[in-house]
Design a protein around this motif. Structure first.
Motif, PDB file in Angstrom:
ATOM      1  N   MET A 159      -2.326   8.381  11.558  1.00 17.75           N
ATOM      2  CA  MET A 159      -1.507   9.466  12.085  1.00 17.75           C
ATOM      3  C   MET A 159      -0.086   9.414  11.492  1.00 17.75           C
ATOM      4  N   GLU A 160       0.445   8.216  11.276  1.00 18.82           N
ATOM      5  CA  GLU A 160       1.790   8.108  10.711  1.00 18.82           C
ATOM      6  C   GLU A 160       1.861   8.713   9.315  1.00 18.82           C
ATOM      7  N   ALA A 161       0.805   8.492   8.539  1.00 17.95           N
ATOM      8  CA  ALA A 161       0.785   9.055   7.186  1.00 17.95           C
ATOM      9  C   ALA A 161       0.794  10.574   7.239  1.00 17.95           C
ATOM     10  N   GLU A 162       0.057  11.155   8.173  1.00 19.89           N
ATOM     11  CA  GLU A 162       0.014  12.612   8.286  1.00 19.89           C
ATOM     12  C   GLU A 162       1.369  13.170   8.713  1.00 19.89           C
ATOM     13  N   ILE A 163       2.018  12.504   9.633  1.00 20.57           N
ATOM     14  CA  ILE A 163       3.346  12.945  10.074  1.00 20.57           C
ATOM     15  C   ILE A 163       4.336  12.825   8.917  1.00 20.57           C
ATOM     16  N   SER A 164       4.226  11.761   8.145  1.00 18.10           N
ATOM     17  CA  SER A 164       5.110  11.573   6.997  1.00 18.10           C
ATOM     18  C   SER A 164       4.897  12.681   5.964  1.00 18.10           C
ATOM     19  N   VAL A 165       3.651  13.038   5.716  1.00 18.05           N
ATOM     20  CA  VAL A 165       3.360  14.119   4.767  1.00 18.05           C
ATOM     21  C   VAL A 165       3.888  15.445   5.314  1.00 18.05           C
ATOM     22  N   TYR A 166       3.711  15.678   6.607  1.00 24.02           N
ATOM     23  CA  TYR A 166       4.235  16.890   7.247  1.00 24.02           C
ATOM     24  C   TYR A 166       5.756  16.971   7.055  1.00 24.02           C
ATOM     25  N   GLU A 167       6.456  15.866   7.330  1.00 22.00           N
ATOM     26  CA  GLU A 167       7.914  15.843   7.176  1.00 22.00           C
ATOM     27  C   GLU A 167       8.314  16.090   5.727  1.00 22.00           C
TER      28      GLU A 167
END
Length: 158
Positions: free
Chosen positions: A1-9
């Motif tokens: 989930m952290e990777a997805e949030i990082s990509v979103y940001e």
């Protein structure tokens, strides 16, 4: 989930970056246009000696238009990518994800016009613009001293 949030940001930051880039390009070209018009106004008449300035205005206008369309295309793309990532995060889509596959999917979902715009590179547009500026400056260098069309009042030797 952290990777997805990082990509979103990352994609949200890209949207902000390209908004700033579009604003900077517009401001720069507005100053260039103002300078060209000021040079045309030096002798307070528009004649055949100003034709290269008219051509310069046309080139700057075309470059500015293409740059604005390209920046808008990038903003559209990165907004779509951030929305895709937000939905993925919101639905808690399980499993790994491949950013390249997501980017290709988003790009293919856009119209053919925006897909074509996506192939344009801004650095190539800026390179073309600066080559034009160099050529214009060289031609101006060779034509101005002989033409005498810029009046210099109270200049030494006049």
């Amino acid at each position: 989930m952290e990777a997805e949030i990082s990509v979103y940001e990352h994609y949200c930051e890209q949207v902000r970056h390209h908004q700033d880039e579009r604003r900077a390009i517009a401001n720069t070209l507005t100053v260039v246009i103002g300078a060209l018009i000021a040079v045309m106004a030096i002798d307070q008449r528009l004649d055949e000696q100003d034709s290269w300035l008219v051509y310069a205005l046309m080139v700057v206008g075309v470059l500015g238009s293409v740059c604005m369309v390209k920046c808008h295309g990038l903003i559209r793309f990165y907004k779509a990518m951030s929305e895709t990532m937000a939905l993925r995060i919101g639905y808690r889509t399980p499993g790994p994800f491949d950013v390249k596959v997501l980017e290709e999917t988003v790009m293919l979902a856009q119209s053919e016009f925006w897909q074509a715009v996506g192939k344009i590179r801004l650095w190539k547009l800026w390179l073309a613009f600066f080559i034009f500026v160099i050529i214009a400056a060289i031609s101006l260098y060779f034509s101005l001293p002989a033409s005498g069309w810029i009046p210099l009042n109270n200049a030494p030797g006049s």
